[in-house]
Design an enzyme around this catalytic site. Structure first.
Site, PDB file in Angstrom:
ATOM      1  N   TRP A 184      -0.142   5.489  -9.156  1.00 20.62           N
ATOM      2  CA  TRP A 184      -0.773   4.184  -9.388  1.00 20.62           C
ATOM      3  C   TRP A 184      -2.260   4.401  -9.558  1.00 20.62           C
ATOM      4  CZ3 TRP A 184      -4.673   1.670  -6.671  1.00 20.62           C
ATOM      5  CH2 TRP A 184      -4.998   0.403  -7.170  1.00 20.62           C
ATOM      6  N   GLU A 225       3.556   3.125 -11.558  1.00 20.71           N
ATOM      7  CA  GLU A 225       3.482   1.789 -10.956  1.00 20.71           C
ATOM      8  C   GLU A 225       2.439   0.927 -11.655  1.00 20.71           C
ATOM      9  OE1 GLU A 225       2.216  -0.173  -6.617  1.00 20.71           O
ATOM     10  OE2 GLU A 225       2.410   1.999  -6.858  1.00 20.71           O
ATOM     11  N   LYS A 227       0.306  -2.955 -12.348  1.00 25.27           N
ATOM     12  CA  LYS A 227      -0.352  -4.022 -11.596  1.00 25.27           C
ATOM     13  C   LYS A 227      -0.843  -5.071 -12.583  1.00 25.27           C
ATOM     14  CE  LYS A 227      -3.375  -4.745  -7.631  1.00 25.27           C
ATOM     15  NZ  LYS A 227      -4.138  -4.080  -6.559  1.00 25.27           N
ATOM     16  N   ASP A 258       6.009  -3.039  -7.646  1.00 22.29           N
ATOM     17  CA  ASP A 258       5.418  -3.509  -6.396  1.00 22.29           C
ATOM     18  C   ASP A 258       5.488  -5.028  -6.406  1.00 22.29           C
ATOM     19  OD1 ASP A 258       3.302  -4.581  -4.604  1.00 22.29           O
ATOM     20  OD2 ASP A 258       2.849  -2.468  -4.256  1.00 22.29           O
ATOM     21  N   HIS A 261       2.415  -7.070  -7.366  1.00 27.15           N
ATOM     22  CA  HIS A 261       1.651  -6.696  -8.553  1.00 27.15           C
ATOM     23  C   HIS A 261       1.984  -7.523  -9.786  1.00 27.15           C
ATOM     24  CE1 HIS A 261       0.312  -2.419  -7.139  1.00 27.15           C
ATOM     25  NE2 HIS A 261      -0.005  -3.382  -6.286  1.00 27.15           N
ATOM     26  N   HIS A 285       8.099  -1.033  -4.254  1.00 26.50           N
ATOM     27  CA  HIS A 285       7.191  -1.148  -3.127  1.00 26.50           C
ATOM     28  C   HIS A 285       7.257  -2.602  -2.703  1.00 26.50           C
ATOM     29  CE1 HIS A 285       4.275   2.524  -3.512  1.00 26.50           C
ATOM     30  NE2 HIS A 285       5.494   2.863  -3.150  1.00 26.50           N
ATOM     31  N   ASP A 293      -2.381 -10.176  -4.615  1.00 28.19           N
ATOM     32  CA  ASP A 293      -1.798  -8.950  -4.056  1.00 28.19           C
ATOM     33  C   ASP A 293      -2.444  -8.633  -2.713  1.00 28.19           C
ATOM     34  OD1 ASP A 293      -0.428  -6.531  -3.816  1.00 28.19           O
ATOM     35  OD2 ASP A 293      -2.002  -5.434  -4.863  1.00 28.19           O
ATOM     36  N   ASP A 295      -0.856  -8.031   0.212  1.00 25.38           N
ATOM     37  CA  ASP A 295      -0.128  -7.044   1.015  1.00 25.38           C
ATOM     38  C   ASP A 295       0.102  -7.473   2.456  1.00 25.38           C
ATOM     39  OD1 ASP A 295       0.246  -4.732  -0.887  1.00 25.38           O
ATOM     40  OD2 ASP A 295      -1.915  -4.983  -1.031  1.00 25.38           O
ATOM     41  N   ASP A 325       4.977  -1.442   1.175  1.00 27.10           N
ATOM     42  CA  ASP A 325       3.550  -1.279   0.908  1.00 27.10           C
ATOM     43  C   ASP A 325       2.810  -2.532   1.366  1.00 27.10           C
ATOM     44  OD1 ASP A 325       1.054  -0.639   0.066  1.00 27.10           O
ATOM     45  OD2 ASP A 325       1.520  -0.507  -2.065  1.00 27.10           O
TER      46      ASP A 325
END
Length: 418
Positions: A184, A225, A227, A258, A261, A285, A293, A295, A325
């Site tokens: 990433w 990955e 985003k 993800d 993302h 993820h 994003d 997390d 993640d």
């Protein structure tokens, strides 16, 4: 009533629909979750020449007790793993190398810098996954790495990624389970670009050079990955979903999704079935975005359950590699790992206890009334009794009793850290 008695009652309810609960519990034991190490130290890592966190990533909070050494981080992971049912994996970033206080640039990292991790993984029966770290570094200060206009900077990151794949291959060979090495990058622009194509051409060329170096797929699996945006790359990200979807399909690499993302109105659960039509495997993820994003720790929400349902009802447990993640420094970090990972496993168990084949048949017949009714009714079936039994069977705390162990660990260990 005992946990076993509640389990037997739950089994009867599910078996009316042809669901073999014992079989589901056995299947769940064999599904590993890749637990990200960076929740334990707020993505700090152990580089001697450590840089400030960058790349559009932010960790908020200052809860006491974060890990500051490799030994502390592994100890915290062990504690979390002791509270999570099943045998799992640990996901590392390059910044978690141990270089004995020697400054080793990222493009010079080798398997030897991770030998303590490999030894620890062997002792605990764990697999290891890996990520090159293309952020928090002077050569990524302007937010560009593999797509950078400067060839020397691109070359540095290309070599870092090549070395990372060799480290992943080493993990797989040593531990007897292939390592997922995931790339990433933070590359993008804050404002509207005047040229979207050229940076993507450079990224494609960099990836081609990285993957031109052969590693044994028996031991290492490559993933890329995407985003949608980041802090400092709000208007344009070079490695978009469309870019990596095309690249992965054309070059036989895994596309890693993800869950944070994408645009807030997009759901990863809706992408899984489409991608499985064209890819042998894909990777996840799992995170929890709140407006962006951010997390947050994974909770047992509708989207998590829908992701699990898509994997289970499409018989894709061996085709979807599940990793986590998230990073929250506002709460106890061991608790964060425990909550998030247990919820991912809960979601998979929930999906296994739904009459998926029957619901598919109802849809094929156009019987949408019964389909909706059953989907809603199964939300209150005695899933919790099965989960409690599974935890007891796997030798981990049942219900919220795990929290007492975390509180004790905080008093005995975490509170004594500077």
């Amino acid at each position: 009533m005992s946990i076993k008695e509640n389990y037997e009652i739950a089994k009867q309810a599910y078996e009316k629909w042809g669901i073999n609960v014992d079989e589901a519990v056995e299947r769940l034991k064999n599904v590993p979750i890749s637990i990200h190490c960076w929740q334990g130290d707020d993505i700090g890592g152990f580089e001697v020449n450590k840089s400030e966190l960058s790349g559009g990533i932010d960790v908020t909070g200052n809860y006491p007790g974060k890990a500051t050494t490799p030994e502390e981080l592994r100890s915290d992971l062990e504690k979390a793993l002791s509270l999570i049912p099943g045998k799992h994996r640990v996901n590392l970033h390059a910044i978690y190398a141990e270089t004995n206080e020697e400054v080793v640039e990222r493009d010079q990292l080798e398997p030897k810098h991770f030998e303590n991790w490999v030894k620890w993984a062997k002792e605990n029966g764990l697999g290891l996954d890996y990520n090159p770290t293309l952020f928090s570094h002077p050569k990524a200060a302007d937010g560009l790495t593999l797509s950078h206009p400067n060839e020397e900077i691109r070359e540095f990151w290309i070599n870092h990624c090549i070395g990372s794949r060799k480290i992943g291959e080493h993990f797989g060979r040593e531990l007897g389970t292939p390592s997922l090495t995931n790339i990433w990058i933070p590359d993008g622009y804050k404002d509207i670009p005047s040229d979207r194509l050229t940076p993507r051409q450079r990224l494609k060329d960099s990836l081609d050079k990285i993957f031109a170096v052969e590693v044994d797929e028996k031991y290492n699996l490559d993933a890329v990955e995407s985003k949608v945006f980041g802090i400092g790359s709000e208007s344009y990200v070079v490695g978009s979903h469309e870019f990596y979807l095309g690249y992965s399909l054309k070059n036989n690499k895994l596309c890693l999704l993800d869950t944070g993302h994408y645009h807030p109105t997009e759901t990863v659960s809706n992408k899984i079935s489409s991608m499985l039509l064209y890819s042998d495997k894909l990777a996840l993820h799992v995170s929890r975005p709140v407006r962006w994003d951010s997390d947050h720790v994974v909770i047992l929400d509708d989207e998590l359950k829908e992701i699990a349902l898509e994997i289970v009802r499409n018989d894709a447990l061996n085709r979807v590699i599940i990793g986590l993640d998230f990073f929250d420094a506002s709460i106890n970090r061991v608790a964060a790992w425990t909550i998030g990972t247990r919820n991912m496993i809960k979601a998979l168990l929930y999906a296994m206890l739904v009459p998926n084949d029957h619901l598919k048949q109802l849809q094929e017949k156009g019987n949408f009334t019964e389909r909706l009714a059953l989907i809603e009714e199964f939300k209150t079936y005695p899933f919790g009794a099965v989960w409690d039994y599974y935890c007891e069977k796997m030798g981990v705390p049942v219900k919220e009793s795990w929290l007492e162990e975390v509180k004790a660990y905080e008093i005995e260990v975490l509170s004594k850290r500077l």
